[in-house]
Design an enzyme around this catalytic site. Structure first.
Site: not given
Ligand code: NAP
Ligand code: NAG
Ligand code: NAG
Ligand code: NAG
Length: 322
Positions: A50-52, A54, A56, A205
Site C-alpha cells: 500500500g505504498a502508493n 498515505g 505507506g 475493521y
C-alpha cells in the site's frame, strides 16, 4: 454584543489562538524523530504494501532516502507507477520499483511472492501497511470477507511465504500496521468467511486489526532465535484516504478536525519507521508500539497467546490450498 466583537478582534485573541494551535500541533510530535535518526539503509531491501498513498507512501519515501532498495507493493498499476516515479525523483534513489500485489486475492499474493523470489536475493524489511475500512459486505473470489482478506489473510499469507527469504537475510524485520481500534474488536474465526459477521464496516475493521496483533505476537514466538523480529503498531489518527469508503460528510469533518488535531501522513509514518529501522528496536520482537513510539500493552484479548496460536493455525489452513 459590540463589546464581544471588540474582544474577538483584539490582538490578544489572535495571539491566544495562535498559541493554542501551536500547542495542539506540538502534541503531535513524537518522542522519536526520524529526521534526527542517522540510520542509513544502503544494501538493504524493503517491501512496503500500500505504498502508493498515505502512510505507506511516506514510509517508502523515507526508506528510499536512506538508500534502501524499496519495492512498492500496490494493487493499482497507474497509482503505483506515479508513486514510484515521485519517490525516485524526490529521493534521487533509482532502486525503487513497483510490483503488483492485490491483498484481497491469495493468487495475487502467491504471484507476487514468486516474482520476488525470482528477482531478489535478499529481503531485510517487510512493512505490512495496506489496509481498508468501511467496505460494505462483500466477498472475494476466494470466498473471504473482503476486509478480512485485505487486512489480515492477505498480509498473513504474504508474510508466511516470505519467511524463508527474511530468515536467510537476517537480521531482518517485519512490521505490521494495526490500530488502537483493535480494542473494540472480537475474535470469532468464522468471521474470516463472513459467517456470524455482523456487518458494520468499522466493526469489521476493528476485528481485523485485533487479529493483526494476535498474529504478530504468535509470529514473534515462532521466529525466536531466527534473527527476524516482528512488531505491530498504532500510527495515530492520520489524515489519509483511510475513510474513502465512508460518506462525504464524515470525511469532511475528519479532514477539518484533522487539520488541527490529527497527524499528517508524514507524522503518521513515524511509528512504522521506528519499528522498521530504529536502533532502539534492534532485536525487539512481539511488541505493540503506539503513535508516540512507546512500547505499550494492547488490549487483553490481543495479548491472549492461546487465541494467537489458534488464529495462526486457522489462517494457515484457510490459505494453504489457495
Ligand atoms: N489513517 C488512520 O487514521 C489510521 C489509523 C489507524 C491505523 N491505520 C492503518 O494504517 C494503514 C495505512 O492506512 P492509510 O491511513 O495510509 O490509508 P490509505 O491512504 O487508505 O492507504 C491504504 C493503502 O492500502 C492499499 N490497499 C487497499 N486495499 C488493497 C489491496 N486489496 N491490495 C493492496 N493494497 C491495498 C491502498 O491502495 P489503493 O490506493 O489502490 O486503494 C493504499 O495504498 C492501514 O493498515 C490502516 O488500517 C490508519
Ligand atoms: C483484487 O482482488 C479482488 C478479490 O479477488 C477482486 O475482486 C478485485 O477486483 C481485485 N482488484 C484489483 C485492483 O485487481
Ligand atoms: C476507528 O474508530 C473510530 C471511532 O473511534 C471510527 O470512527 C473509525 O471509523 C475507526 N477507524 C477506521 C479506519 O475504521
Ligand atoms: C471500532 O473501534 C472504535 C475505536 O475503538 C470504536 O469507537 C467503534 O465504536 C468501534 N466500532 C464498532 C462498530 O464497535
Amino acid at each position: 454584543m459590540g463589546a464581544w466583537w471588540t474582544l474577538l478582534g483584539h490582538p490578544l485573541w489572535a495571539a491566544c489562538t495562535l498559541v493554542l494551535v501551536l500547542v495542539v500541533r506540538a502534541q503531535k510530535r513524537t518522542r522519536w524523530d526520524p529526521r534526527a535518526c542517522p540510520v542509513k539503509l544502503h544494501g538493504k531491501t524493503a517491501i512496503v504494501t500500500g505504498a502508493n498513498t498515505g502512510i505507506g507512501y511516506c514510509v517508502a519515501l523515507d526508506l528510499a532516502r536512506r538508500g534502501a532498495r524499496v519495492i512498492l507493493a500496490c494493487r493499482c498499476p497507474i497509482k503505483g507507477t506515479a508513486a514510484r516515479d515521485q519517490i525516485r525523483s524526490l529521493s534521487g534513489n533509482p532502486q525503487v520499483d513497483l510490483r503488483i500485489l492485490n491483498l484481497s486475492s491469495m493468487a495475487s499474493v502467491r504471484d507476487f511472492v514468486q516474482k520476488i523470489k525470482e528477482e531478489e536475493k535478499e529481503l531485510h524489511l517487510l512493512v505490512n501497511n495496506a489496509g481498508v475500512s468501511g467496505l460494505p459486505k462483500q466477498f472475494t473470489a476466494d470466498g473471504f470477507d473482503t476486509t478480512f482478506a485485505t487486512n489480515h489473510l492477505g498480509p498473513f499469507l504474504l508474510t508466511h511465504l516470505l519467511l524463508n527469504l527474511l530468515k536467510a537475510s537476517s537480521p531482518s524485520r517485519i512490521v505490521i500496521v494495526s490500530s488502537s481500534n483493535h480494542s473494540k474488536g472480537k475474535v470469532d474465526f468464522r468471521h474470516f468467511t463472513g459467517e456470524q459477521l455482523v456487518h458494520r464496516s468499522d466493526l469489521v475493521y476493528n476485528h481485523t486489526k485485533l487479529h493483526n496483533i494476535l498474529w504478530s505476537n504468535e509470529l514473534s514466538v515462532r521466529l525466536q532465535g531466527s534473527g527476524v523480529t516482528v512488531n505491530c503498531l498504532h500510527p495515530g489518527i492520520v489524515v489519509t484516504d483511510v475513510l474513502r469508503h465512508y460518506p462525504l460528510r464524515l470525511r469532511v469533518i475528519f479532514n477539518l478536525l484533522g487539520f488541527f488535531f490529527f497527524k499528517t501522513p508524514e507524522e503518521g509514518a513515524v511509528s512504522t519507521l521506528y519499528c522498521a529501522f530504529s536502533e532502539e528496536m534492534d532485536g525487539v520482537s512481539g511488541k505493540y508500539i503506539n503513535s508516540d513510539c512507546n512500547l505499550v500493552l494492547p488490549s487483553a484479548t490481543a495479548r491472549d497467546a492461546q487465541t494467537g496460536k489458534e488464529g495462526y493455525e486457522v489462517c494457515l489452513r484457510l490459505t494453504s490450498n489457495l
